[in-house]
Scaffold this active site. Structure first.
Site, PDB file in Angstrom:
ATOM      1  N   GLU A  96       0.582  -1.398   0.094  1.00  0.00           N
ATOM      2  CA  GLU A  96      -0.448  -0.087   0.065  1.00  0.00           C
ATOM      3  C   GLU A  96       1.170   1.504  -0.093  1.00  0.00           C
ATOM      4  O   GLU A  96       2.017   1.717   0.939  1.00  0.00           O
ATOM      5  CB  GLU A  96      -1.331   0.080   1.376  1.00  0.00           C
ATOM      6  N   GLU A 171      10.375  -2.864   6.230  1.00  0.00           N
ATOM      7  CA  GLU A 171      11.687  -2.358   7.111  1.00  0.00           C
ATOM      8  C   GLU A 171      12.692  -1.884   5.805  1.00  0.00           C
ATOM      9  O   GLU A 171      12.663  -2.441   5.558  1.00  0.00           O
ATOM     10  CB  GLU A 171      12.097  -2.803   7.969  1.00  0.00           C
ATOM     11  N   ASN A 302      -3.674   3.758  16.077  1.00  0.00           N
ATOM     12  CA  ASN A 302      -4.893   3.937  14.844  1.00  0.00           C
ATOM     13  C   ASN A 302      -5.383   2.950  15.142  1.00  0.00           C
ATOM     14  O   ASN A 302      -4.434   1.631  15.011  1.00  0.00           O
ATOM     15  CB  ASN A 302      -4.608   4.060  13.654  1.00  0.00           C
ATOM     16  N   CYS A 345      -1.353   6.093  10.561  1.00  0.00           N
ATOM     17  CA  CYS A 345      -0.349   5.164  10.452  1.00  0.00           C
ATOM     18  C   CYS A 345      -0.505   3.609  11.500  1.00  0.00           C
ATOM     19  O   CYS A 345      -1.014   3.853  12.385  1.00  0.00           O
ATOM     20  CB  CYS A 345       0.685   6.018  11.392  1.00  0.00           C
TER      21      CYS A 345
END
Length: 381
Positions: A96, A171, A302, A345
């Site tokens: 994404e 990462e 979130n 996030c």
């Protein structure tokens, strides 16, 4: 990189690599600049559209090369203007990419891996495990696709994308070479011409690669901290067991000092209700970062299903920010954007794929890590 068609994908080549490619097919090096501009400035993926490249060379390029961006599966637009693209890469996995507009900038949040092996406990991406590294073409292809979607030309003053943050899925430092190549294209005037101060790499703390970073590129650095002490960070960010805070912060300071100038580390801190949002955590953070030139970005959690965590109250968030501010730090609290399309996030999971599946490669990586830890433990006794 050669694709499944046996052709070289020019989308992910840096300027030196593009020049080497033209050398290899017996053409002049200046052609590299021409083709890069067509690809990145104008979003061209068809050699036939390159009007200042002769027909014979275009046909030659068609035979040995291609411009293949990743496939857009879906595009969602939030009520606040945030956009999220779900993109399928060559491995078959989905990643994404998120665009966040504000009054003075447009920031693109780019993924570096399909899934993530670090398994941070509060991040939905980590819950799906690691699937694959993205190629350089798949990393820079996210910038290419976003510009294409907006119909904008990167070289213009009113460009849609002014900033890029490597803060999407994965990462970045565990896909080092491909991420470095993509960031070089972002900053190249033949690519997207984005200032090095506007390209940010975020890491959870892969210390050996932070130490290596300054040898290859000059970009802004962000640290996903999320805890002010080793005991808590070991639980939230498991890589901390291998690279504890003292070693990690020394590495970040070393990166900034190597590059010189007035460098400031961006410290990201996700606030979790009753976990890391208490006054004692703020006090520990003030002490931990006292000698680190940094700005702190607080990120209210979130929520996502089965996370086990909650977002703190607004009062708790303000209290934490005020304590850090009174401690002498430049602190901002990130406004949640795109949560109605799961683009906030910590919510990126490549939802088109089964998010519970862990690939054989990921399982092997985790088993190898466990074996190494057992060997280290045995050696210490």
């Amino acid at each position: 990189m050669t694709t499944s068609t046996g052709k070289i994908n020019l989308l992910g080549l840096t300027q030196p690599e593009m020049e080497q490619f033209f050398d290899s097919i017996g053409e002049k090096r200046f052609r590299a600049g021409q083709v890069m501009k067509w690809i990145h400035h104008f979003g061209v993926s068809d050699f036939a559209a390159m009007t200042n490249v002769g027909k014979v060379l275009r046909e030659k390029l068609e035979a040995v090369a291609e411009i293949r961006p990743p496939e857009v599966v879906s595009e969602d637009i939030s009520a606040d203007g945030t956009r999220k693209w779900v993109i399928r890469v060559a491995s078959g996995s989905c990643v994404e990419t998120v665009y966040i507009p504000t009054d003075d900038r447009g920031t693109l949040c780019v993924s570096s891996q399909a899934g993530c092996a670090l398994d941070c406990s509060f991040c939905s991406t980590g819950k799906q495990g690691f699937n694959s590294n993205l190629t350089a073409a798949e990393v820079i292809g996210q910038v290419w696709l976003a510009n294409k979607s907006f119909g904008t030309v990167p070289a213009k003053v009113d460009r849609a994308i002014t900033n890029v943050v490597m803060m999407g899925m994965g990462e970045p430092l565990l896909n080092f070479d491909n991420v470095i190549a993509a960031m070089k294209i972002m900053m190249d005037d033949l690519g997207y011409g984005i200032s090095k101060r506007r390209v940010t790499l975020s890491t959870s703390g892969v210390v050996p690669m932070i130490d290596e970073l300054a040898k290859h590129i000059d970009v802004s650095l962000a640290l996903s901290l999320h805890a002010p002490n080793d005991e808590l960070r070991n639980k939230l960010v498991p890589i901390n067991k291998k690279y504890p805070l003292k070693v990690l912060l020394e590495s970040c300071m070393g990166y900034m000092s190597t590059l010189g100038g007035k460098r400031v580390l961006t410290v990201e801190y996700t606030l979790l209700k009753d976990v890391n949002d208490q006054p004692e955590h703020a006090a520990q953070m003030i002490e931990l970062l006292r000698d680190v030139p940094c700005k702190i970005n607080l990120i209210p959690f979130n929520p996502f299903p089965h996370s086990g965590y909650e977002r703190p109250s607004n009062n708790a968030i303000r209290r934490f920010q005020d304590l850090l501010h009174h401690g002498g730090f430049n602190v901002t609290t990130r406004t949640t954007r795109g949560d109605d399309i799961d683009a906030a996030c910590g919510q990126l999971v490549g939802q088109v794929n089964d998010r519970t599946r862990r690939s054989e490669r990921y399982i092997a990586v985790r088993q190898l890590s466990a074996d190494v830890e057992l060997q280290d433990s045995a050696a210490s006794h």
